[in-house]
Scaffold this motif. Structure first.
Motif, short mmCIF file in Angstrom:
data_model
loop_
_atom_site.label_atom_id
_atom_site.label_comp_id
_atom_site.label_asym_id
_atom_site.label_seq_id
_atom_site.Cartn_x
_atom_site.Cartn_y
_atom_site.Cartn_z
N ALA A 28 -29.13 5.42 42.26
CA ALA A 28 -27.92 6.43 42.05
C ALA A 28 -27.98 7.61 42.83
CB ALA A 28 -27.31 6.42 40.62
N GLU A 29 -29.13 8.49 42.64
CA GLU A 29 -28.96 9.80 42.85
C GLU A 29 -29.19 9.85 44.49
OE1 GLU A 29 -32.56 11.41 40.56
OE2 GLU A 29 -31.09 11.56 38.79
N VAL A 30 -29.24 8.76 45.14
CA VAL A 30 -28.88 8.92 46.54
C VAL A 30 -27.70 8.29 47.06
CG1 VAL A 30 -31.42 9.02 47.41
CG2 VAL A 30 -30.39 6.89 47.30
N GLY A 31 -26.60 8.15 45.88
CA GLY A 31 -25.45 7.79 46.43
C GLY A 31 -24.96 6.31 46.03
N ASN A 32 -25.82 5.37 45.68
CA ASN A 32 -25.28 4.05 45.37
C ASN A 32 -24.83 4.05 44.09
OD1 ASN A 32 -26.87 2.71 47.97
ND2 ASN A 32 -28.31 3.75 46.89
N ASP A 33 -23.81 2.88 44.01
CA ASP A 33 -23.23 2.39 42.74
C ASP A 33 -24.31 1.53 42.11
OD1 ASP A 33 -20.68 3.98 42.59
OD2 ASP A 33 -20.09 2.45 44.17
N VAL A 34 -24.67 1.79 40.81
CA VAL A 34 -25.59 1.00 40.12
C VAL A 34 -24.98 0.47 38.80
CG1 VAL A 34 -28.00 1.07 38.89
CG2 VAL A 34 -27.43 2.42 41.13
#
Ligand SMILES: Cc1cc2nc3c(=O)[nH]c(=O)nc-3n(C[C@H](O)[C@H](O)[C@H](O)COP(=O)(O)OP(=O)(O)OC[C@H]3O[C@@H](n4cnc5c(N)ncnc54)[C@H](O)[C@@H]3O)c2cc1C
Length: 342
Positions: A28-34
């Motif tokens: 998530a912290e690199v931009g992915n929805d989780v």
């Protein structure tokens, strides 16, 4: 979120123990929805059940809390407890996953005030403490549970308790009509972080787990040592609450054994060393015996092992442990007052 080829960058993480939490946060912290799911009513997995964890020997809350806060604060992570994967279709980059969410019977209004548990008269085995004590059938799974919300074991509730808990809840937080829900999500990849389960101790008949209260597993010992555990951290022998005079740790119980699991657990030598510190802290005169084949405490842990092996009341005995018929008195094999299977 999908790219021009229709590939989704969303990620499903199955299992919210320390591995799943870490994977979810880093993705998530690199931009992915989780989507982070766990079959338990809380996140944290087995680490939440430990009294302390190495290398720092601090309570698990000091490591888990910060991760819970990061999950709570990250809008890219959607969390689901009491949730498992019902079905998966599609292929890498384009999965359609149906999640099955079991009813908690408590909604998000719950303020975890505990009024419901106070009036509930029904009890169940406390699964978090491996059944070593009982809890109310309306319960917070454990003291630092995240999410901090009660759960109801509806099948164990009497009609009187149902009425009493509904009347006691000031927040309209109880919904006994909740049903299993199904949610379908689209993700590009799936991370399985479903962890491990303790090996069934009754399978090792020679260790007498089924016949003696004095024999406990290493995870049960963690709960006995924990302040929130069944003995409030006193480490007392189950059954008669006797304090430790001597204790034996049996290493490789079920591991490296062609009759059980052929591989090394990788963790049990370190767990025993750690648990020796629990015993020594509470019982300075206790005799400690460790039966082992090899001791595996690599890297910096060699110093930890050396320190514990220099304890004058600790006896390390190399060889396989055999105990075909533990005495019925409740004493463990070899006459030790406690026996921990590790
Ligand atoms: C006695 C003992 C002491 C230990 N002490 C330490 C220590 O001091 N320090 C240390 O670093 N390590 C210690 N360990 C090891 C530590 O417990 C593991 O490293 C850790 O639990 C691994 O975390 P995990 O997230 O991979 O798995 P787990 O902690 O097992 O978490 C897996 C999660 O997945 C969920 N799950 C499982 N199946 C499903 C499914 N089908 N669907 C949805 N969710 C699912 C589970 O409910 C659980 O929450 C110890 C181990 C033992 C046995």
């Amino acid at each position: 979120m999908t790219d021009e080829q229709g590939t989704s960058s969303a990620i499903l993480v199955v299992g919210g123990g320390i591995s799943g939490l870490t994977a979810a946060l880093e993705a998530a912290e690199v931009g992915n929805d989780v989507f982070l799911i766990d079959k338990n009513a809380y996140f944290g997995g087995r680490v939440a059940q430990l009294n302390q964890y190495f290398p720092k020997l601090c309570p698990p809350s000091c490591g888990l809390e910060i991760n819970f806060r990061r999950v709570r604060d990250n809008r890219k992570i959607r969390t689901y407890t009491l949730t498992t994967v019902k079905s998966i279709s599609g292929s890498a980059g384009n999965y359609e996953v149906t999640l099955e969410i079991a009813p908690r019977y408590v909604n998000s209004n719950c303020a975890a005030c505990g009024s419901c548990a106070e009036v509930c008269t029904d009890e169940i085995d406390n699964e978090f403490n491996f059944g070593l004590d009982k809890i109310k059938a309306v319960y917070l799974p454990h003291e630092m549970a995240f999410p901090r919300r009660y759960v109801i074991a509806k099948d164990h509730l009497s009609e009187e308790s149902k009425k009493a808990i509904l009347a006691a809840c000031k927040y309209k937080g109880i919904d006994l009509d909740m049903e299993t829900q199904y949610v379908t999500i689209k993700v590009g990849s799936i991370i399985w972080a479903t962890g491990w389960n303790p090996y069934e101790p009754t399978k090792m008949e020679n260790l007498g787990y089924a016949s003696s209260n004095a024999v406990v597993t290493n995870m049960e010992l963690e709960r006995l040592a924990a302040p929130g555990g069944p003995t409030n951290g006193a480490i007392l022998r189950p059954g008669d609450n006797k304090e430790i005079e001597s204790i034996a740790f049996v290493q490789c119980a079920g591991s490296r054994d062609e009759n059980h699991l052929e591989y090394c657990s990788h963790i049990c030598c370190m767990a025993t060393m750690k648990q020796m510190t629990y015993v020594r802290e509470r019982y300075p005169d206790a005799e400690i015996y460790v039966f082992y084949i090899d001791l595996r405490t690599p890297g910096k842990y060699e110093h930890f092992r050396e320190k514990l092996m220099s304890d004058e009341k600790a006896h390390f005995i190399k060889g396989k442990y055999r105990c075909k018929s533990p005495p019925e008195s409740g004493y463990g094999c070899a006459g030790h007052r406690h026996a921990a299977i590790t």
